[in-house]
Design a protein around this motif. Structure first.
Motif, PDB file in Angstrom:
ATOM      1  N   VAL A 102       1.161  -3.866   9.670  1.00 25.73           N
ATOM      2  CA  VAL A 102       0.290  -4.498   8.682  1.00 25.73           C
ATOM      3  C   VAL A 102       0.206  -3.600   7.443  1.00 25.73           C
ATOM      4  O   VAL A 102       0.440  -4.038   6.322  1.00 25.73           O
ATOM      5  CB  VAL A 102      -1.108  -4.770   9.282  1.00 25.73           C
TER       6      VAL A 102
ATOM      7  N   LYS B  60      -7.990  -2.629  -3.825  1.00 25.28           N
ATOM      8  CA  LYS B  60      -8.645  -3.908  -3.507  1.00 25.28           C
ATOM      9  C   LYS B  60      -9.560  -3.737  -2.305  1.00 25.28           C
ATOM     10  O   LYS B  60      -9.279  -2.947  -1.401  1.00 25.28           O
ATOM     11  CB  LYS B  60      -7.579  -4.954  -3.172  1.00 25.28           C
TER      12      LYS B  60
ATOM     13  N   PHE C  39       2.081   1.697  -3.479  1.00 29.34           N
ATOM     14  CA  PHE C  39       0.954   2.111  -4.329  1.00 29.34           C
ATOM     15  C   PHE C  39       0.582   3.573  -4.070  1.00 29.34           C
ATOM     16  O   PHE C  39       0.235   4.307  -4.993  1.00 29.34           O
ATOM     17  CB  PHE C  39      -0.239   1.191  -4.056  1.00 29.34           C
TER      18      PHE C  39
ATOM     19  N   GLU D  40       0.830  -1.206   0.000  1.00 36.99           N
ATOM     20  CA  GLU D  40       0.000   0.000   0.000  1.00 36.99           C
ATOM     21  C   GLU D  40       0.869   1.263   0.000  1.00 36.99           C
ATOM     22  O   GLU D  40       0.549   2.243  -0.664  1.00 36.99           O
ATOM     23  CB  GLU D  40      -0.974  -0.016   1.178  1.00 36.99           C
TER      24      GLU D  40
ATOM     25  N   LYS E  85       0.272 -12.898   1.082  1.00 36.80           N
ATOM     26  CA  LYS E  85       0.542 -11.565   1.626  1.00 36.80           C
ATOM     27  C   LYS E  85      -0.151 -10.495   0.774  1.00 36.80           C
ATOM     28  O   LYS E  85      -0.572  -9.463   1.273  1.00 36.80           O
ATOM     29  CB  LYS E  85       2.052 -11.330   1.645  1.00 36.80           C
ATOM     30  N   TYR E  86      -0.230 -10.727  -0.533  1.00 35.38           N
ATOM     31  CA  TYR E  86      -0.861  -9.741  -1.415  1.00 35.38           C
ATOM     32  C   TYR E  86      -2.078 -10.356  -2.100  1.00 35.38           C
ATOM     33  O   TYR E  86      -2.044 -11.512  -2.460  1.00 35.38           O
ATOM     34  CB  TYR E  86       0.109  -9.238  -2.485  1.00 35.38           C
TER      35      TYR E  86
ATOM     36  N   ALA F 220      -3.961  -1.127  -1.422  1.00 35.62           N
ATOM     37  CA  ALA F 220      -3.162  -1.173  -2.641  1.00 35.62           C
ATOM     38  C   ALA F 220      -4.015  -1.697  -3.787  1.00 35.62           C
ATOM     39  O   ALA F 220      -4.773  -2.648  -3.618  1.00 35.62           O
ATOM     40  CB  ALA F 220      -1.950  -2.067  -2.442  1.00 35.62           C
ATOM     41  N   PHE F 221      -3.884  -1.074  -4.935  1.00 33.81           N
ATOM     42  CA  PHE F 221      -4.622  -1.450  -6.146  1.00 33.81           C
ATOM     43  C   PHE F 221      -6.128  -1.446  -5.908  1.00 33.81           C
ATOM     44  O   PHE F 221      -6.864  -2.181  -6.559  1.00 33.81           O
ATOM     45  CB  PHE F 221      -4.107  -2.788  -6.709  1.00 33.81           C
TER      46      PHE F 221
END
Lengths: 168, 579
Positions: B164, B184, A70, A67, B578-579, B181-182
């Motif tokens: 985290v 999601k 990103f 994150e 993890k992702y 991220a992305f």
């Protein structure tokens, strides 16, 4: 919804690109000021864009979360999450082109390709990116497709140009 | 540390060099409003709500990050300062979903308080609002960006406390938003569900996925026998929702309230905690004896388990196979207790009250259904219990003190201290010492593993065998411990890990205190103190002394770690991405 445009193009990174990326990251990590920013710039130079597969490697190697990577990638306009299409349509939205109607050109192009500005078709063939001044205002409005330059465009010209690339 | 002389609104104060204007002002009896600031975690001076005038400075400064120096003169209440703060908050409000009356944080919202304290006109600026999405993908948490003020307290605790870091700021300028991220949904990330982001959030942008109506429906269904039980930490948190001082122990009133809410049985998850000690203690001794995987690590904290599965999927053998106290409790209700009552476990509804949001995830994991139905049906937070009580019109502070029902409401001090970091270890040591050495430990207070430090270690001599233990709370600390375990460098035999800093008393399901309280009081220490005080006053302080636990083994399970105990009280873990 967020304005961030995520790619729908399948990742086609090669083993060579990954080796290159990992070398670059090792180099950055051993530098005096290792930064995610530099990592993203170098990665984009290798892959042309920054998909999750690439950002995950950067996160793991740089010891930060995905994150965080990103967040940086979506903050700066120099980074893109989408690969350029095999036929990359670039429409100048600089002042001269804009006053000569390049906004309508983009709209028509979006319609013909079924894509929005900043997106790439999921087969990876076409992409649209509006650009800043490309430096030939005499030809306004200007569009480029890869290395081809189309000047003094009107909305009417667009379907034929698109058809030409669709036939290739 | 050298002291410097400063004046706050002409009041002279002496402050340690390096302290901020915010801290100096507090010493002068002045509360400077803040929004993004969380001491030690989020000190970024971003929101500009804490601005002050400093004599000689070009512009207003952010008090939360501006260090004092000798002779500094600060003014916290000038027309310029008031106007600036007011405009800042009014602009925040212009981009805020102001559905305050039906907001989960109505009356406990820092933005609402600021607006009121600063005399803001909430509708002064009306204009385009940034696009805001709502993430309801997980069973435990809701992220509603229409209420978000971009203070970044959530992403700071996610990263700093828990390592985290699955939420953060994406995009730029007006499009900036907190997300994963992305983009999601949270459910597809390595979010562990600890809920620390919820208790750090100043507004209603983060909240638990409520199950209040489900519980009310179950209570109103005459065909269901509805059982309730609370975790140790709930009794030292719940009172805060009714205006009582931090850490007030309201066990008796909580029991009375639960009974008045219409639950059929009012039990205690502490019973499950005592049972955990029997199972986990025995598992540990077996691992030592049979050369099993060491260090063994506790498995009470579901966010820790999920963290381990995402980040250390190759180390799952270290985890105790014991279910958590919540799940053990539910499993015993639906097997042993249902059998005792001669009823079908399908007609039983077990509700747990937890200081935790990850428990809402845990109850839906695989391998948590001993009787063929989920061990736990609903897992409410302490906050949700308070809402149930308020909705029922119960005047909480006027309630009498009542006792838990038998048999699953019987517990010892050992089960009770599970609520504080080090409590599981201490409870285990009280019993292990006695099993191994054959007599009671010289003191039942294992002070080495108490206290709110993030990592504690100790060594005990059990009949000549040295047992090295470690206690960690906060997943960032757990990560450090686990990296040693993975590298084979860990010297410990037994490790306790709790996800939330300070343990469950400071869980993500506990009452939400404002940043002002968090910055000036050690909430986790005050709640823990209350738990240890109750333990010290108890007659039974060792899990193996619990007569209801003894009876359970005699009548039903046989002995700890028996085949039947394994089927009902133990579980399995799964490696996660993890992702």
């Amino acid at each position: 919804m967020s304005k961030i445009k995520l790619t729908t193009v399948a990742f086609k990174g090669t083993a060579e690109q990954e080796t290159q990326l990992r070398q670059v990251l090792d180099e950055i990590k051993s530098s005096a000021h290792p930064s995610v920013m530099t990592a993203l710039q170098r990665a984009q130079a290798i892959y042309g864009y920054l998909p999750i597969e690439v950002q995950s490697i950067i996160a793991d190697e740089m010891g930060v979360s995905l994150e965080e990577v990103f967040g940086v990638a979506t903050f700066y306009s120099q980074f893109t999450l989408n690969p350029q299409g095999s036929y990359a349509f670039g429409v100048c939205l600089g002042t001269a082109c804009y006053v000569k109607g390049s906004g309508d050109v983009v709209a028509k192009l979006e319609e013909c390709l079924g894509l929005k500005d900043g997106e790439t078709s999921s087969d990876g063939k076409y992409s649209i990116a509006s650009t800043r001044c490309v430096g030939c205002c005499g030809l306004a409005p200007v569009m480029t497709v890869n290395n081809e330059v189309y000047g003094k465009l009107t909305v009417k010209d667009i379907p034929d140009i698109v058809a030409k690339y669709k036939a290739m | 540390m050298a002291l410097v002389n400063v004046k706050i609104n002409n009041i002279p104060v002496q402050v340690e060099e390096g302290k901020t204007i915010l801290e100096a002002a507090k010493l002068a009896g002045i509360k400077i409003p803040t929004l993004c600031y969380l001491k030690g975690v989020n000190e970024i001076g971003a929101c500009r709500v804490c601005v002050c005038e400093v004599k000689g400075a070009r512009s207003l400064v952010a008090a939360c990050v501006y260090p004092v120096n000798e002779g500094m003169e600060v003014f916290t209440n000038t027309p310029n300062v008031r106007a600036s703060r007011k405009a800042t908050v009014e602009l925040l409000l212009s981009n805020h979903n102001k559905a305050c009356l039906s907001c989960v944080r109505n009356n406990n919202c820092e933005l609402q308080t600021l607006s009121s304290d600063l005399g803001c006109d909430a509708t002064k600026y009306e204009g385009v609002k940034s696009d805001a999405s709502k993430d309801e993908s997980t069973p435990y948490l809701i992220r509603d960006n229409s209420k978000c003020v971009l203070c970044r307290r959530c992403s700071a605790v996610c990263k700093e406390y828990q390592s985290v870091a699955v939420i953060g700021a994406n995009g730029r300028g007006f499009d900036t938003h907190i997300a994963c991220a992305f983009e999601k949904p949270l459910a597809e990330t390595a979010c562990v569900g600890c809920g620390q982001c919820i208790v750090a959030c100043p507004t209603g942008a983060l909240s638990e996925m409520e199950e209040i109506d489900d519980v009310l429906n179950a209570i109103n269904d005459p065909s269901k026998r509805v059982i309730v039980a609370a975790a140790p930490s709930v009794r030292v948190g719940l009172g805060e929702e009714f205006g009582m001082p931090i850490g007030t122990n309201v066990e008796g009133k909580m029991v009375a309230a639960m009974r008045r809410l219409g639950f059929d049985d009012v039990f205690d998850v502490n019973f499950g905690a005592d049972l955990t000690i029997m199972e986990e203690g025995t598992e540990f001794l077996n691992r030592v004896k049979n050369g099993g995987t060491l260090p063994m690590i506790t498995s009470c904290s579901p966010a820790w388990i999920k963290f381990c599965e995402h980040n250390f999927p190759d180390q799952l053998d270290h985890l105790s196979s014991c279910k958590s106290p919540q799940q053990m409790f539910g499993a015993v209700c639906k097997t042993y207790y249902a059998e005792k009552l001669g009823m079908d476990p399908k007609d039983m509804v077990v509700v747990s009250i937890m200081p935790c949001t990850a428990k809402k995830f845990e109850k839906g994991r695989g391998n948590q259904n001993a009787a063929g139905v989920p061990d736990i049906d609903f897992a409410l937070t302490t906050r949700e219990l308070a809402k149930l009580i308020k909705r029922a019109g119960i005047i909480f502070d006027e309630l009498p003190d009542e006792q838990f029902d038998n048999p699953l409401g019987i517990f010892t001090g050992a089960g009770l201290i599970f609520g504080a970091t080090g409590g599981v270890m201490e409870a285990a040591l009280r019993t292990l010492y006695e099993i191994v050495v054959g007599k009671e430990a010289p003191s039942l207070d294992f002070n080495e593993v108490r206290g709110t430090e993030g990592i504690k270690e100790a060594e005990y001599d059990l009949a000549g065998k040295k047992v090295r233990v470690c206690v960690a709370s906060g997943l960032a600390n757990a990560r450090k411990i686990m990296e040693d375990v993975r590298a084979g460098k860990s010297q410990y035999d037994f490790i306790e890990i709790m996800s939330c800093p300070g343990g469950c008393v400071n869980g993500g399901g506990q009452p939400i205190k404002s940043a002002f309280v968090r910055n000036n009081k050690d909430i986790k220490a005050e709640r823990a103190k209350s738990i240890y005080a109750q333990d010290a006053a108890m007659k039974m302080r060792k899990s193996h002394e619990n007569p209801a636990v003894q009876q359970l083994y005699k009548e039903f399970l046989g002995e700890p770690n028996s085949h039947k105990a394994h089927e009902i009280l133990h579980t399995k873990y799964v490696p996660r991405q993890k992702y």
